[in-house]
Design an enzyme around this catalytic site. Sequence first.
Site, PDB file in Angstrom:
ATOM      1  N   CYS A 500       0.829  -1.202   0.000  1.00 13.13           N
ATOM      2  CA  CYS A 500       0.000   0.000   0.000  1.00 13.13           C
ATOM      3  C   CYS A 500       0.867   1.256   0.000  1.00 13.13           C
ATOM      4  O   CYS A 500       0.340   2.372  -0.006  1.00 13.13           O
ATOM      5  CB  CYS A 500      -0.942   0.004   1.199  1.00 13.13           C
ATOM      6  SG  CYS A 500      -0.102  -0.063   2.793  1.00 13.13           S
ATOM      7  N   GLU A 540      -1.996   1.104  -4.855  1.00 12.96           N
ATOM      8  CA  GLU A 540      -1.292  -0.079  -4.357  1.00 12.96           C
ATOM      9  C   GLU A 540      -0.506  -0.677  -5.512  1.00 12.96           C
ATOM     10  O   GLU A 540      -0.874  -0.534  -6.682  1.00 12.96           O
ATOM     11  CB  GLU A 540      -2.284  -1.107  -3.800  1.00 12.96           C
ATOM     12  CG  GLU A 540      -3.152  -0.532  -2.698  1.00 12.96           C
ATOM     13  CD  GLU A 540      -3.180  -1.372  -1.441  1.00 12.96           C
ATOM     14  OE1 GLU A 540      -2.639  -2.489  -1.447  1.00 12.96           O
ATOM     15  OE2 GLU A 540      -3.754  -0.888  -0.442  1.00 12.96           O
TER      16      GLU A 540
END
Length: 548
Positions: A500, A540
């Site tokens: 992330c 991400e």
Amino acid sequence: MTEDDKKRPASEVDAKPVTHQPKKKVHRRKYKTKEVDSTSPLGVLQYEIEEVLKEHNLTKDNISNDMKYVLNDPDADAKYHRIVSNVKILALISNGDGISIIPHPEDSTKSQIVVVPFGLPGDIGTIKVFKTHPLYVESDLLSIETPSPVRKDSLINCKYFGKCSGCQYQNVEYDQQLKFKRQTIINAYKYFAPKLNELGGLPNVDNTEASPLQYGYRTKLTPHFNVPFSKKELEYRPNVGFGAKGRPTWRKDGEFGPDGSILDIEECLIGTAIINTGMKNERRKFEGEFKKYKKGATILLREDTKVVHNDEEVKLGEGSVDENGVVSHLEVSVEEENTKLVKTCVTNTRQIVKEYINGYTFEFSAGEFFQNNNSILPIVTNYVKSNLSIPNSTPDQRNYLVDAYCGSGLFSITCSKNVSKVIGVEVSADSVKFAERNAQANNIENAKFIVGKAEEIFANIDTPADRTSVILDPPRKGCDDVFLNQLSSYHPAKIVYISCNVHSQARDVEWFINNTEHGKDYYVESIRGFDFFPQTHHVESVAVLALK
């Protein structure tokens, strides 16, 4: 002087002792430099500033600010914190803000780097500088005289966009948002994997995978409120919502409510329908309870999903209630025959909730981490699964999967059908318990989960490394050197790194390949972004490493 003069008593005036008034101590403020992680937004900003300087043939001396003067001279505030017109946004930085160069307020031979939230590349507008740092200044976007070619303000859906800190790109076509996010990944590897870049050791970054839902996708929101320290009892309800992004005025049709660090948010359009129902319920509840609070707090809104077959009675359990005290719920159809999903909104952090993904169900504590966009999870898990195959394998060879940072078992379980055995490793014993429950609930018999100490995470892995793929899905800070050295010593056939925070991912990939025992045996096969959070700057990334 005569002898008599020496004996003569001094006059009253002469007799007064000489006193020296102590000089009033002037308190001079100092700029305190905070240590920041290089892969945090403030850390990345330093690289982004250097990039702008390089492109415009400037040095840090050309754009530095005299912080001693700014903090201690009464005249400095008016000079530095001023309105500047004709500011052209040069680029976006990784947090979605624009960046530009403006004239220095005092020295005509110098310039300033300015960060402009809600500014898009190519915009020309008027800003107000309100805060100064050693190498840049912060500003609000007051107006736009010449809009960027990518600016499409007609696309804005939310009345809070333009001041709320949650979204940055609602006024940008979705395809362009995906391009911005791909560039964020490219920049991350340029800044944090310079050796691999220089040696041509990186593939072209793939196009960013779109989210099936661009609005109404977030299954968790955390609105919050503040209580002033000086108030013994609140006389009026404080704002409940999300942080304000400065005091911009460029959007004339927004409804922002009273000024403050937190905006009063009635509805969040990137949240799912049931989450917004929960927000409405909790705001109404707070209206009658706010006087009880002595300090600020955060309200959890987490979607809970129950899989119900058509012949079953719907049992709602705990959840956010409407004005009649009834738990609010929504029913959603799915492709499975005679099956529907019943959605409620949970506010208790310790309550166990369920998520439904591509035919699998997962249980976890409402306050714990779990991916917040379930519409894209089938795409991501299928992509990860497709990259676990070991090169040059024959159908009769067994293959294995180690899922480090396995959490409650999302990737272990969704990727289990393609491998002979899965071992999920997690430092949290509670997460391991949920992973075991989830494997059992989904009839997964080839997975086991173990609690692994951080310093010896692979100690209990008994699969042959040359037949094993490893999934990494660490927190935002990424992996530490201890873990990466263990991973290198284990020497798996394939590594799929999900992150992330693409900046810590790029840093880790660079360090792993160039500094660990067997790192040189690997190459980066592919890098691809996934848009978990449309309308925002977040992206991400999945990087796949294979043996040469």
